[in-house]
Design a protein around this motif. Structure first.
Motif, PDB file in Angstrom:
ATOM      1  N   ALA A 110     -31.689 -21.350 -37.010  1.00  0.00           N
ATOM      2  CA  ALA A 110     -31.158 -21.527 -38.363  1.00  0.00           C
ATOM      3  C   ALA A 110     -30.084 -22.614 -38.355  1.00  0.00           C
ATOM      4  N   LEU A 111     -29.199 -22.534 -37.383  1.00  0.00           N
ATOM      5  CA  LEU A 111     -28.097 -23.501 -37.281  1.00  0.00           C
ATOM      6  C   LEU A 111     -28.638 -24.922 -37.084  1.00  0.00           C
ATOM      7  N   ILE A 112     -29.593 -25.058 -36.151  1.00  0.00           N
ATOM      8  CA  ILE A 112     -30.119 -26.398 -35.869  1.00  0.00           C
ATOM      9  C   ILE A 112     -30.912 -26.921 -37.069  1.00  0.00           C
ATOM     10  N   GLU A 118     -25.821 -32.993 -38.579  1.00  0.00           N
ATOM     11  CA  GLU A 118     -24.364 -33.146 -38.457  1.00  0.00           C
ATOM     12  C   GLU A 118     -23.913 -32.852 -37.010  1.00  0.00           C
ATOM     13  N   ILE A 119     -24.482 -31.789 -36.448  1.00  0.00           N
ATOM     14  CA  ILE A 119     -24.099 -31.379 -35.080  1.00  0.00           C
ATOM     15  C   ILE A 119     -24.466 -32.472 -34.071  1.00  0.00           C
ATOM     16  N   PHE A 120     -25.672 -33.008 -34.191  1.00  0.00           N
ATOM     17  CA  PHE A 120     -26.110 -34.022 -33.219  1.00  0.00           C
ATOM     18  C   PHE A 120     -25.288 -35.305 -33.352  1.00  0.00           C
ATOM     19  N   ALA A 121     -24.950 -35.657 -34.587  1.00  0.00           N
ATOM     20  CA  ALA A 121     -24.158 -36.885 -34.793  1.00  0.00           C
ATOM     21  C   ALA A 121     -22.808 -36.750 -34.083  1.00  0.00           C
ATOM     22  N   ARG A 122     -22.171 -35.601 -34.264  1.00  0.00           N
ATOM     23  CA  ARG A 122     -20.855 -35.401 -33.636  1.00  0.00           C
ATOM     24  C   ARG A 122     -20.985 -35.348 -32.108  1.00  0.00           C
ATOM     25  N   ALA A 123     -22.065 -34.714 -31.650  1.00  0.00           N
ATOM     26  CA  ALA A 123     -22.277 -34.622 -30.197  1.00  0.00           C
ATOM     27  C   ALA A 123     -22.461 -36.013 -29.591  1.00  0.00           C
ATOM     28  N   ARG A 124     -23.162 -36.882 -30.313  1.00  0.00           N
ATOM     29  CA  ARG A 124     -23.334 -38.264 -29.818  1.00  0.00           C
ATOM     30  C   ARG A 124     -21.981 -38.965 -29.730  1.00  0.00           C
ATOM     31  N   ASP A 125     -21.165 -38.803 -30.787  1.00  0.00           N
ATOM     32  CA  ASP A 125     -19.827 -39.429 -30.766  1.00  0.00           C
ATOM     33  C   ASP A 125     -19.025 -38.977 -29.553  1.00  0.00           C
ATOM     34  N   LYS A 126     -19.156 -37.701 -29.236  1.00  0.00           N
ATOM     35  CA  LYS A 126     -18.335 -37.142 -28.158  1.00  0.00           C
ATOM     36  C   LYS A 126     -19.019 -37.230 -26.784  1.00  0.00           C
ATOM     37  N   GLY A 127     -20.255 -37.723 -26.767  1.00  0.00           N
ATOM     38  CA  GLY A 127     -20.970 -37.892 -25.491  1.00  0.00           C
ATOM     39  C   GLY A 127     -21.358 -36.587 -24.824  1.00  0.00           C
ATOM     40  N   VAL A 128     -21.624 -35.560 -25.632  1.00  0.00           N
ATOM     41  CA  VAL A 128     -22.035 -34.277 -25.037  1.00  0.00           C
ATOM     42  C   VAL A 128     -23.461 -33.920 -25.466  1.00  0.00           C
ATOM     43  N   ILE A 129     -24.042 -33.012 -24.715  1.00  0.00           N
ATOM     44  CA  ILE A 129     -25.429 -32.598 -24.965  1.00  0.00           C
ATOM     45  C   ILE A 129     -25.423 -31.330 -25.813  1.00  0.00           C
ATOM     46  N   VAL A 130     -26.373 -31.245 -26.752  1.00  0.00           N
ATOM     47  CA  VAL A 130     -26.632 -29.979 -27.446  1.00  0.00           C
ATOM     48  C   VAL A 130     -28.103 -29.669 -27.201  1.00  0.00           C
ATOM     49  N   ALA A 131     -28.375 -28.610 -26.453  1.00  0.00           N
ATOM     50  CA  ALA A 131     -29.755 -28.285 -26.069  1.00  0.00           C
ATOM     51  C   ALA A 131     -30.192 -27.022 -26.804  1.00  0.00           C
ATOM     52  N   ALA A 134     -34.478 -22.771 -26.742  1.00  0.00           N
ATOM     53  CA  ALA A 134     -34.687 -21.363 -27.083  1.00  0.00           C
ATOM     54  C   ALA A 134     -34.753 -21.128 -28.587  1.00  0.00           C
ATOM     55  N   ALA A 135     -34.452 -22.162 -29.367  1.00  0.00           N
ATOM     56  CA  ALA A 135     -34.468 -21.984 -30.818  1.00  0.00           C
ATOM     57  C   ALA A 135     -35.886 -21.864 -31.364  1.00  0.00           C
ATOM     58  N   ALA A 207     -39.962 -21.298 -40.879  1.00  0.00           N
ATOM     59  CA  ALA A 207     -39.671 -22.611 -41.460  1.00  0.00           C
ATOM     60  C   ALA A 207     -38.512 -23.293 -40.724  1.00  0.00           C
ATOM     61  N   HIS A 208     -37.530 -22.501 -40.265  1.00  0.00           N
ATOM     62  CA  HIS A 208     -36.457 -23.084 -39.441  1.00  0.00           C
ATOM     63  C   HIS A 208     -37.077 -23.759 -38.216  1.00  0.00           C
ATOM     64  N   LYS A 209     -37.957 -23.003 -37.572  1.00  0.00           N
ATOM     65  CA  LYS A 209     -38.543 -23.512 -36.323  1.00  0.00           C
ATOM     66  C   LYS A 209     -39.463 -24.705 -36.597  1.00  0.00           C
ATOM     67  N   LEU A 210     -40.249 -24.598 -37.668  1.00  0.00           N
ATOM     68  CA  LEU A 210     -41.165 -25.691 -38.007  1.00  0.00           C
ATOM     69  C   LEU A 210     -40.389 -26.970 -38.324  1.00  0.00           C
TER      70      LEU A 210
END
Ligand code: HSE
Length: 440
Positions: A110-112, A118-131, A134-135, A207-210
């Motif tokens: 649901a979150l992803i 938004e989450i991925f954009a911030r993660a790119r700025d900070k140079g961290v991975i969001v994996a 399991a979603a 639908a979240h997963k799709l």
């Protein structure tokens, strides 16, 4: 075998100790040695945030707090594992972890699907991975398959049974004629259903997963709000029966398709020809078919929910993050999955020592007592017959095909039995042997 690693273990913090959190802790603990050999470093749970204990997981020895932000702000923690679910606290946890320069692993579809851009954009700025393997589809590594394994392809479409609860309900209705509400209750008791089960039966979870699958298949931003979602609550047992009479099965399918005009993104009950593999995916199992222009259609199948299947994907992501944390290119995804200096010297068995069940076809003369001779050759060697079927004699040679299924036995013993069978006067030619695996 003892493993030793010169580098310090990576420290992780688990936020949420429910079904998936408990499973993740257990798998990390149980398979610690093997996971470290794959990752190249040990993985240590430094802290857990949980509102209440999980009776299916013994966390003694690991610090537990009720405050998720204590984990997120813990300077010792390198990777935050978000297993809280929902969009509110989970979002704050993930965003704060990113701000703190920590990598994140999450099972939160649901979150992803809703806040992923938004989450991925911030993660790119900070140079961290969001994996987030399991979603989608629990224990099936379908994100990895599409994102890495099919990276040569232009994906044309994908279709998936991606909600275990809904599939369990439809399967029980079809196979046992059970009532909808009754099956839903069971799915909740088994820990498959969402906290709000309308997410399952109305297709929101699917639908979240799709939405996530479509983004990685087609290279588009996450657009959950544009997905068409129709549930299974209006389906009756009569629908299921009629579909069956027509040679179809009803499945709650998520479909994402590229067309000239745009991308179809829809979740709804769907009739599928009963002989399709995916039509035979039953119970809580999930399956995703992906059609790419080079690979053609591929199918990914497995447990789509549950404690350890989902933990399997969480931990796989952790291993990926740990591999990527090192700057040493030799520690990226290893060719043979394990780190080169961690390959085991466990021997490969010769086929004679392998064990399986067998299908045997014996061409026998139509005489009294032949079956008894065949049976005694097998029984003398301790080979247990599971079933025997004798077909009509074929007109041209008068030989009777005798089909036998055996229980599991070492191949050496079967070689010996087959040699004895072929030596019988009443057996013609070679015995046909096909190995049988139930793959249960
Ligand atoms: N409620 C979900 C399902 C859990 O039934 O598939 C896994 O995402």
């Amino acid at each position: 075998m003892m493993e030793s690693f010169s580098v310090k273990p990576v420290k992780v913090g688990i936020c949420g100790l429910g079904t998936v959190g408990g499973g993740t802790y257990n798998v990390l603990k149980r398979n610690a040695g093997e996971i470290a050999r794959r990752a190249g470093r040990g993985i240590e749970v430094a802290q857990i945030a949980a509102r209440r204990p999980n009776s299916r997981c013994d966390t003694s020895g690991t610090p537990v707090t009720a405050d998720v932000f204590a984990v997120v702000n813990n300077p010792e923690v390198d990777i935050v594992i978000e297993l809280i679910g929902g969009y509110t606290v989970a979002r704050e946890v993930v965003m704060q972890a990113i701000e703190n320069g920590k990598h994140v692993v999450t099972a939160n579809k649901a979150l992803i699907a809703v806040h992923g851009n938004e989450i991925f954009a911030r993660a790119r700025d900070k140079g961290v991975i969001v994996a987030f393997e399991a979603a989608v589809a629990g224990g099936i590594p379908v994100i990895k398959a599409i994102r890495e394994g099919l990276s040569a392809n232009r994906i044309n479409w994908l279709a998936g049974i991606i909600n275990g609860t809904g599939n369990f309900i439809l399967s029980e209705m079809r196979e046992k004629g059970r009532a909808f509400a009754d099956v839903l209750k069971e799915a909740q008791a088994l820990g498959y259903a969402e906290a709000d089960p309308t997410f399952d039966v109305e297709g929101i979870d699917a639908a979240h997963k799709l939405t996530i699958l479509a983004s990685i298949a087609f290279g588009i931003p996450l657009q959950f709000d544009k997905a068409y979602t129709e549930g299974i609550t209006r389906l009756t047992s009569a629908d299921v029966t009629y579909a069956e009479a027509l040679g179809y099965r009803i499945k709650h399918l998520g479909v994402a398709r590229r067309t000239d005009k745009g991308i179809e993104l829809r979740v709804h009950p769907t009739l599928i020809p009963a002989d399709r593999l995916i039509a035979n995916v039953n119970g809580v199992m999930n399956a995703v078919m992906v059609n790419g222009d080079a690979a053609g259609s591929t199918l990914y199948y497995g447990a789509g929910a549950g404690m350890e299947p989902t933990a399997s994907s969480v931990v796989a992501d952790l291993v990926d993050v740990v591999r990527a944390m090192t700057t040493d290119p030799e520690n990226r995804v290893p060719h043979l999955a394990f780190q080169p200096d961690e390959l085991s010297d466990h021997p490969i068995l010769p086929i004679a020592q392998c064990e399986s069940a067998y299908y045997l076809r014996v061409q026998a003369k139509d005489h009294p007592g032949v079956l008894a001779q065949v049976a005694s050759i097998l029984s003398e060697r301790g080979i247990n017959i599971e079933s025997v079927m004798q077909k009509e004699a074929e007109e041209h040679d008068g030989l009777v095909p005798m089909i036998l299924l055996t229980h599991r036995v070492a191949e050496q013993r079967m070689d010996d039995a087959i040699a004895a069978l072929e030596a019988l006067d009443d057996v013609a030619g070679q015995v046909m042997r096909i190995r049988v695996e139930q793959l249960a």
